[in-house]
Scaffold this motif. Structure first.
Motif, PDB file in Angstrom:
ATOM      1  N   GLU A 137      71.078  43.454  90.278  1.00  0.00           N
ATOM      2  CA  GLU A 137      72.354  44.023  89.875  1.00  0.00           C
ATOM      3  C   GLU A 137      72.250  45.510  89.592  1.00  0.00           C
ATOM      4  OE1 GLU A 137      76.442  43.669  89.053  1.00  0.00           O
ATOM      5  OE2 GLU A 137      75.036  42.201  89.862  1.00  0.00           O
ATOM      6  N   GLU A 138      71.143  45.932  88.981  1.00  0.00           N
ATOM      7  CA  GLU A 138      71.018  47.332  88.584  1.00  0.00           C
ATOM      8  C   GLU A 138      69.540  47.719  88.506  1.00  0.00           C
ATOM      9  OE1 GLU A 138      72.520  50.286  84.945  1.00  0.00           O
ATOM     10  OE2 GLU A 138      72.338  48.123  84.608  1.00  0.00           O
ATOM     11  N   VAL A 139      69.261  48.960  88.891  1.00  0.00           N
ATOM     12  CA  VAL A 139      67.943  49.565  88.667  1.00  0.00           C
ATOM     13  C   VAL A 139      68.181  50.763  87.758  1.00  0.00           C
ATOM     14  CG1 VAL A 139      65.911  50.630  89.706  1.00  0.00           C
ATOM     15  CG2 VAL A 139      67.156  48.838  90.956  1.00  0.00           C
ATOM     16  N   ARG A 140      67.685  50.671  86.545  1.00  0.00           N
ATOM     17  CA  ARG A 140      67.929  51.698  85.527  1.00  0.00           C
ATOM     18  C   ARG A 140      66.757  52.670  85.441  1.00  0.00           C
ATOM     19  NH1 ARG A 140      71.548  50.306  81.336  1.00  0.00           N
ATOM     20  NH2 ARG A 140      70.210  51.394  79.851  1.00  0.00           N
ATOM     21  N   ILE A 141      67.059  53.956  85.570  1.00  0.00           N
ATOM     22  CA  ILE A 141      66.082  54.992  85.238  1.00  0.00           C
ATOM     23  C   ILE A 141      66.374  55.399  83.797  1.00  0.00           C
ATOM     24  CG2 ILE A 141      65.171  57.274  85.768  1.00  0.00           C
ATOM     25  CD1 ILE A 141      66.215  56.896  88.631  1.00  0.00           C
ATOM     26  N   GLU A 142      65.441  55.118  82.906  1.00  0.00           N
ATOM     27  CA  GLU A 142      65.677  55.341  81.478  1.00  0.00           C
ATOM     28  C   GLU A 142      64.825  56.491  80.940  1.00  0.00           C
ATOM     29  OE1 GLU A 142      66.788  50.725  80.222  1.00  0.00           O
ATOM     30  OE2 GLU A 142      64.929  51.649  79.506  1.00  0.00           O
ATOM     31  N   GLY A 143      65.471  57.398  80.212  1.00  0.00           N
ATOM     32  CA  GLY A 143      64.755  58.439  79.494  1.00  0.00           C
ATOM     33  C   GLY A 143      64.653  58.067  78.028  1.00  0.00           C
ATOM     34  N   HIS A 144      63.452  58.149  77.473  1.00  0.00           N
ATOM     35  CA  HIS A 144      63.208  57.806  76.070  1.00  0.00           C
ATOM     36  C   HIS A 144      62.512  58.974  75.374  1.00  0.00           C
ATOM     37  CE1 HIS A 144      63.988  53.406  76.601  1.00  0.00           C
ATOM     38  NE2 HIS A 144      63.585  53.674  77.835  1.00  0.00           N
ATOM     39  N   THR A 145      62.787  59.148  74.093  1.00  0.00           N
ATOM     40  CA  THR A 145      62.136  60.194  73.308  1.00  0.00           C
ATOM     41  C   THR A 145      61.595  59.600  72.006  1.00  0.00           C
ATOM     42  OG1 THR A 145      64.074  60.810  71.988  1.00  0.00           O
ATOM     43  CG2 THR A 145      63.842  61.852  74.162  1.00  0.00           C
ATOM     44  N   SER A 146      60.830  60.410  71.291  1.00  0.00           N
ATOM     45  CA  SER A 146      60.463  60.061  69.919  1.00  0.00           C
ATOM     46  C   SER A 146      61.631  60.439  69.010  1.00  0.00           C
ATOM     47  CB  SER A 146      59.202  60.824  69.502  1.00  0.00           C
ATOM     48  OG  SER A 146      59.504  62.211  69.352  1.00  0.00           O
ATOM     49  N   SER A 147      61.462  60.231  67.721  1.00  0.00           N
ATOM     50  CA  SER A 147      62.532  60.566  66.771  1.00  0.00           C
ATOM     51  C   SER A 147      62.447  62.008  66.290  1.00  0.00           C
ATOM     52  CB  SER A 147      62.464  59.630  65.559  1.00  0.00           C
ATOM     53  OG  SER A 147      61.231  59.798  64.876  1.00  0.00           O
ATOM     54  N   LEU A 148      61.440  62.754  66.744  1.00  0.00           N
ATOM     55  CA  LEU A 148      61.212  64.097  66.226  1.00  0.00           C
ATOM     56  C   LEU A 148      62.104  65.143  66.895  1.00  0.00           C
ATOM     57  CD1 LEU A 148      57.300  64.197  66.017  1.00  0.00           C
ATOM     58  CD2 LEU A 148      58.931  63.831  64.143  1.00  0.00           C
ATOM     59  N   TRP A 149      62.525  66.105  66.095  1.00  0.00           N
ATOM     60  CA  TRP A 149      63.127  67.349  66.593  1.00  0.00           C
ATOM     61  C   TRP A 149      62.992  68.350  65.451  1.00  0.00           C
ATOM     62  CZ3 TRP A 149      65.326  67.719  71.556  1.00  0.00           C
ATOM     63  CH2 TRP A 149      65.780  69.009  71.899  1.00  0.00           C
ATOM     64  N   LYS A 150      62.257  69.404  65.707  1.00  0.00           N
ATOM     65  CA  LYS A 150      61.859  70.324  64.637  1.00  0.00           C
ATOM     66  C   LYS A 150      63.061  70.901  63.898  1.00  0.00           C
ATOM     67  CE  LYS A 150      58.717  74.202  63.810  1.00  0.00           C
ATOM     68  NZ  LYS A 150      57.826  75.214  64.457  1.00  0.00           N
ATOM     69  N   ASN A 151      62.959  70.862  62.562  1.00  0.00           N
ATOM     70  CA  ASN A 151      63.928  71.492  61.646  1.00  0.00           C
ATOM     71  C   ASN A 151      65.317  70.864  61.696  1.00  0.00           C
ATOM     72  OD1 ASN A 151      61.953  73.372  60.831  1.00  0.00           O
ATOM     73  ND2 ASN A 151      62.512  74.765  62.516  1.00  0.00           N
ATOM     74  N   LEU A 152      65.416  69.629  62.157  1.00  0.00           N
ATOM     75  CA  LEU A 152      66.719  68.949  62.171  1.00  0.00           C
ATOM     76  C   LEU A 152      66.659  67.676  61.335  1.00  0.00           C
ATOM     77  CD1 LEU A 152      67.932  69.194  65.891  1.00  0.00           C
ATOM     78  CD2 LEU A 152      68.614  70.604  63.943  1.00  0.00           C
ATOM     79  N   THR A 153      67.809  67.288  60.797  1.00  0.00           N
ATOM     80  CA  THR A 153      67.902  66.012  60.092  1.00  0.00           C
ATOM     81  C   THR A 153      67.716  64.875  61.103  1.00  0.00           C
ATOM     82  OG1 THR A 153      70.279  65.786  60.441  1.00  0.00           O
ATOM     83  CG2 THR A 153      69.550  67.010  58.466  1.00  0.00           C
TER      84      THR A 153
END
Length: 242
Positions: A137-153
């Motif tokens: 039905e679908e082929v998903r290209i998924e982008g994933h990251t960590s929870s980090l981003w400098k100086n942001l909540t």
């Protein structure tokens, strides 16, 4: 006035009341019969649905097992050098973020482009083979990251990582569309109908054996297959609800 004449009006009222009770009993009986017939009908529908669900589950379990085996065999020599892995849920995970993108960037790096040029045409060739093509039905290209981003909540970091993960997934999609080996019309039509790009930010971050976030491993690209089983099961369950 005689005693009988006083009694008759009461008898005249009793007869219609008894008829009314008899009529009500007949209505209740008919309702009960209709209800029982409906229950029997629903039971038959449920049994039929259960059998159909069992058939679908068996078919797609076998199909997923065959596809997993075939993909594993095809890429067994490449996975270690790509720092990639294939999982029984039919996801293929590329686990080396430094090879894929620069920090905070969404441009596909040359090393990852070379990997995709080797991987994607062979991947699509297997998925488009007659035994799998219609079941996918679908082929998903998924982008994933960590929870980090400098100086942001954490909340703002999630938003920024969502943007980044979506841009990275889209960049990978655009790159694989340009690979010459899949540029025939039939393959392109199949890809357009099924391949999507999806950014998931840090929603599915990985954890270490100690239960802490794996910041490096969470930054990854995955190719994930979704079969038509889910849609078929939804249609069966929807029919039961009507």
């Amino acid at each position: 006035m005689t005693r009988n004449s006083r009694i008759r009006p009461q008898e005249d009222h009793w007869v219609p009341l008894s008829d009314l009770m008899t009529g009500l009993m007949m209505i209740f009986l008919l309702v009960a019969i209709v209800f029982m017939l409906q229950v029997k009908k629903n039971e038959a529908k449920i049994v039929e649905a259960q059998n159909r669900i069992r058939e679908i589950a068996t078919h797609y379990t076998d199909l997923r097992g065959q596809l997993y085996k075939e993909l594993s065999e095809e890429f067994k020599d490449d996975l270690p050098k790509w720092r990639a892995s294939i999982r029984p849920d039919l996801s293929i995970r590329f686990e080396e973020p430094n090879v894929q993108f620069d920090i905070g960037a969404a441009t596909v790096k040359d090393a990852f482009k070379a990997t995709l040029i080797s991987f994607f045409p062979r991947y699509i060739k297997i998925l488009r083979s007659p035994k799998y093509a219609e079941a996918i039905e679908e082929v998903r290209i998924e982008g994933h990251t960590s929870s980090l981003w400098k100086n942001l909540t954490p909340e703002l970091a999630y938003y920024e990582n969502m943007r980044l993960s979506q841009e990275r997934a889209r960049s990978v999609l655009m790159h694989v569309f340009g690979i010459q080996a899949i540029r025939d019309d039939e393959t392109i039509r199949w890809i357009i109908a099924r391949v999507t790009a999806n950014g998931l930010s840090s929603a599915r971050r990985l954890v270490t054996s100690e239960g802490t976030e794996d910041f490096i491993g969470s930054q990854r690209v995955e190719f994930r297959v979704r079969t038509a089983a889910e849609d078929q099961l939804s249609k069966i369950l929807g029919a039961l609800g009507r």
